[in-house]
Design an enzyme around this catalytic site. Structure first.
Site, mmCIF file in Angstrom:
data_model
loop_
_atom_site.group_PDB
_atom_site.id
_atom_site.type_symbol
_atom_site.label_atom_id
_atom_site.label_comp_id
_atom_site.label_asym_id
_atom_site.label_seq_id
_atom_site.Cartn_x
_atom_site.Cartn_y
_atom_site.Cartn_z
ATOM 1 N N ASN A 80 -41.072 -18.970 -12.754
ATOM 2 C CA ASN A 80 -41.551 -20.021 -12.004
ATOM 3 C C ASN A 80 -42.696 -19.243 -11.000
ATOM 4 O O ASN A 80 -42.655 -19.283 -9.766
ATOM 5 C CB ASN A 80 -40.357 -20.420 -10.957
ATOM 6 C CG ASN A 80 -39.855 -19.637 -10.126
ATOM 7 O OD1 ASN A 80 -39.611 -18.212 -10.752
ATOM 8 N ND2 ASN A 80 -39.096 -19.837 -9.015
ATOM 9 N N ASP A 138 -35.688 -21.687 -13.517
ATOM 10 C CA ASP A 138 -35.191 -21.167 -12.299
ATOM 11 C C ASP A 138 -35.957 -21.652 -11.016
ATOM 12 O O ASP A 138 -37.285 -21.600 -11.205
ATOM 13 C CB ASP A 138 -35.162 -19.523 -12.109
ATOM 14 C CG ASP A 138 -34.297 -19.022 -10.896
ATOM 15 O OD1 ASP A 138 -33.281 -19.396 -10.567
ATOM 16 O OD2 ASP A 138 -35.004 -18.456 -10.288
ATOM 17 N N HIS A 165 -30.619 -22.797 -13.205
ATOM 18 C CA HIS A 165 -30.557 -22.857 -11.818
ATOM 19 C C HIS A 165 -29.755 -24.236 -11.753
ATOM 20 O O HIS A 165 -30.112 -25.267 -11.985
ATOM 21 C CB HIS A 165 -32.024 -23.020 -11.076
ATOM 22 C CG HIS A 165 -32.027 -23.484 -9.581
ATOM 23 N ND1 HIS A 165 -32.169 -22.455 -8.721
ATOM 24 C CD2 HIS A 165 -31.698 -24.487 -9.046
ATOM 25 C CE1 HIS A 165 -32.388 -22.780 -7.534
ATOM 26 N NE2 HIS A 165 -31.793 -24.443 -7.891
ATOM 27 N N ASP A 292 -31.468 -11.752 -7.680
ATOM 28 C CA ASP A 292 -32.307 -12.892 -7.273
ATOM 29 C C ASP A 292 -33.391 -12.343 -6.236
ATOM 30 O O ASP A 292 -33.625 -12.981 -5.290
ATOM 31 C CB ASP A 292 -31.782 -13.881 -6.730
ATOM 32 C CG ASP A 292 -32.277 -15.402 -6.303
ATOM 33 O OD1 ASP A 292 -33.528 -15.305 -7.015
ATOM 34 O OD2 ASP A 292 -31.952 -16.271 -6.002
ATOM 35 N N HIS A 296 -41.657 -12.641 -0.341
ATOM 36 C CA HIS A 296 -42.452 -13.498 0.315
ATOM 37 C C HIS A 296 -43.174 -12.675 1.516
ATOM 38 O O HIS A 296 -42.712 -11.555 1.782
ATOM 39 C CB HIS A 296 -41.681 -14.553 1.004
ATOM 40 C CG HIS A 296 -40.932 -15.475 0.169
ATOM 41 N ND1 HIS A 296 -41.438 -16.530 -0.426
ATOM 42 C CD2 HIS A 296 -39.447 -15.633 0.014
ATOM 43 C CE1 HIS A 296 -40.638 -17.063 -1.091
ATOM 44 N NE2 HIS A 296 -39.526 -16.586 -0.945
ATOM 45 N N GLY A 311 -35.422 -17.216 -0.133
ATOM 46 C CA GLY A 311 -35.206 -16.324 -0.829
ATOM 47 C C GLY A 311 -35.455 -14.914 0.045
ATOM 48 O O GLY A 311 -36.185 -14.869 1.025
#
Length: 411
Positions: A80, A138, A165, A292, A296, A311
């Site tokens: 993604n 995902d 997901h 995961d 960011h 996230g």
């Protein structure tokens, strides 16, 4: 030395010559391992390296160094990205870049649907032949059951896992944290646990009908553990992962409104959910631990909690957070933690299995189980700092990682 899958639990010397475990130790560099633990290197089947498109937050080089600093020798990156990894040109460029820039093995999932639009399947045969590690949308569920069923049927051609997901977007729409007492107290829209479990139930039934192998991403809820456990008992080819933050933290953490540490999807849930996840990890309902890892930029996470992106990072803290919060309190045996971070994720996703057996390629993590460190004090190998454990004191430091026979990380 501890390698539960190989039945190794002993004190002794570990010899690595020419990248292979075993051989004559004469003339080799000697490292004093007194008080240290050697295990197979860790495997993470769920990582975001943000390439292409967001290299400001992570790239192949920094992501692989972050993995090595956490003891990982193999990671698999989600598709993604911007653009989505949904065609041979993008996947090929990533594989070529990884061969130049990565210090550990990086595999890449390709998208299940074009642009992750949930409607049109990608050219999965071509992507499999090129070297895709599996297929995933995902970040988004495949909402259309007929589209997902066709993906299951196509798996008979590729023989690669579908990594799902699981979220009913209608049930979770607008939610920013777990739906419960704390979301009510904070006045925030919640994400109910059933948004996860009902989607898993649907997809497991479809998988049983088509004989497909599905892997469930980041299980967070007690109800989901029950669904996976029942599906396995009924013979469904289903594997599942759980993240360190869901195993060790709860929605009570969100009271600090720190989006950098505590906003993720699926969200941190209740203590009852956390205990169910631990039980599922112990009995094998949850096959493995996956971080995961989701970097960011600081300015994104400094937004108000409701507006910040979901996230957290996790590669560099995965072992230490689980060792500190699960092994030291006696909730999970060390050998189970090692198994769920090494052989089990590799087996679930068809990845190379790291082992300390003689003659194997050296994929090794060396750990100081007594070292205590404040997370972030030395900085990160990742470009991003949005760790769920930032500022916490954790026990268990990775001092050396050997990946594919080469030193990838050394303190």
């Amino acid at each position: 030395m501890l390698d539960p899958a190989a039945g190794i639990d002993t004190v002794g010397d570990l010899v690595i010559r020419d990248g292979i475990i075993g051989g004559d130790p004469a003339g080799l560099e000697r490292i004093d391992g007194t008080g240290l633990l050697a295990t197979p290197g860790f495997v993470d089947p769920h990582v975001h390296v943000r390439t292409p498109g967001r290299e400001d937050t992570e790239d192949i080089g920094s992501g692989s160094r972050s993995a090595a600093a956490g003891g990982f020798v193999t990671i698999v990156a989600m598709p993604n990205t911007t653009p989505v990894v949904d065609n041979a040109a993008i996947l090929g460029s990533l594989l070529e870049a990884a061969s130049r820039e990565a210090v550990v093995r990086i595999g890449f999932y390709a998208a299940i649907t074009v642009g992750q639009n949930g409607r049109t399947l990608t050219e999965q045969g071509e992507l499999a032949d090129l070297g895709a590690a599996g297929f995933s949308d995902d970040g988004r569920p495949v909402a259309n059951a007929e589209v997902l069923r066709r993906a299951y049927q196509y798996q008979q051609v590729t023989n690669l896992p579908l990594v799902l997901h699981e979220e009913d977007a209608d049930l979770s729409a607008g939610g920013v944290m777990h739906e419960g007492l704390i979301s009510s107290r904070l006045g925030m829209k919640g994400i109910p646990d059933i948004s996860e479990s009902v989607q898993v139930a649907r997809d497991a039934v479809l998988a049983a009908y088509e004989g497909a192998h599905i892997h469930i991403c980041h299980v967070s809820a007690c109800k989901t553990v029950e669904v996976v456990r029942l599906a396995k008992a009924q013979g469904v080819r289903i594997t599942a992962e759980v993240s360190p933050h869901h195993l060790t933290l709860t929605d009570a953490c969100v009271l600090d409104l720190d989006a950098a540490k505590h906003k993720m999807n699926p969200p941190l849930r209740s203590e009852e959910d956390r205990q169910a996840l631990i039980e599922g990890l112990l009995d094998g309902t949850l096959d493995c631990i996956a971080t995961d890892h989701a970097p960011h930029a600081p300015h994104e996470k400094e937004s108000p909690f409701e507006d910040a992106p979901f996230g957290v990072t996790g590669l560099e803290t995965a072992f230490a957070s689980c060792y500190t919060h699960l092994v030291i309190p006696g909730l999970v045996p060390l050998e189970v933690l090692v198994q769920r971070m090494t052989a089990d994720p590799a087996a679930a996703l068809g990845l190379p299995v790291p082992t300390l057996t003689e003659g194997a390629t050296a994929d090794v993590a060396v750990i100081d189980l007594n070292a205590v460190e404040r997370v972030g004090e030395r900085g990160f190998q990742s470009k991003s700092t949005n760790s769920a454990f930032l500022g916490d004191e954790l026990t268990g430091r990775i001092v050396l990682t050997i990946a594919g026979g080469q030193v990838a990380w050394r303190m």
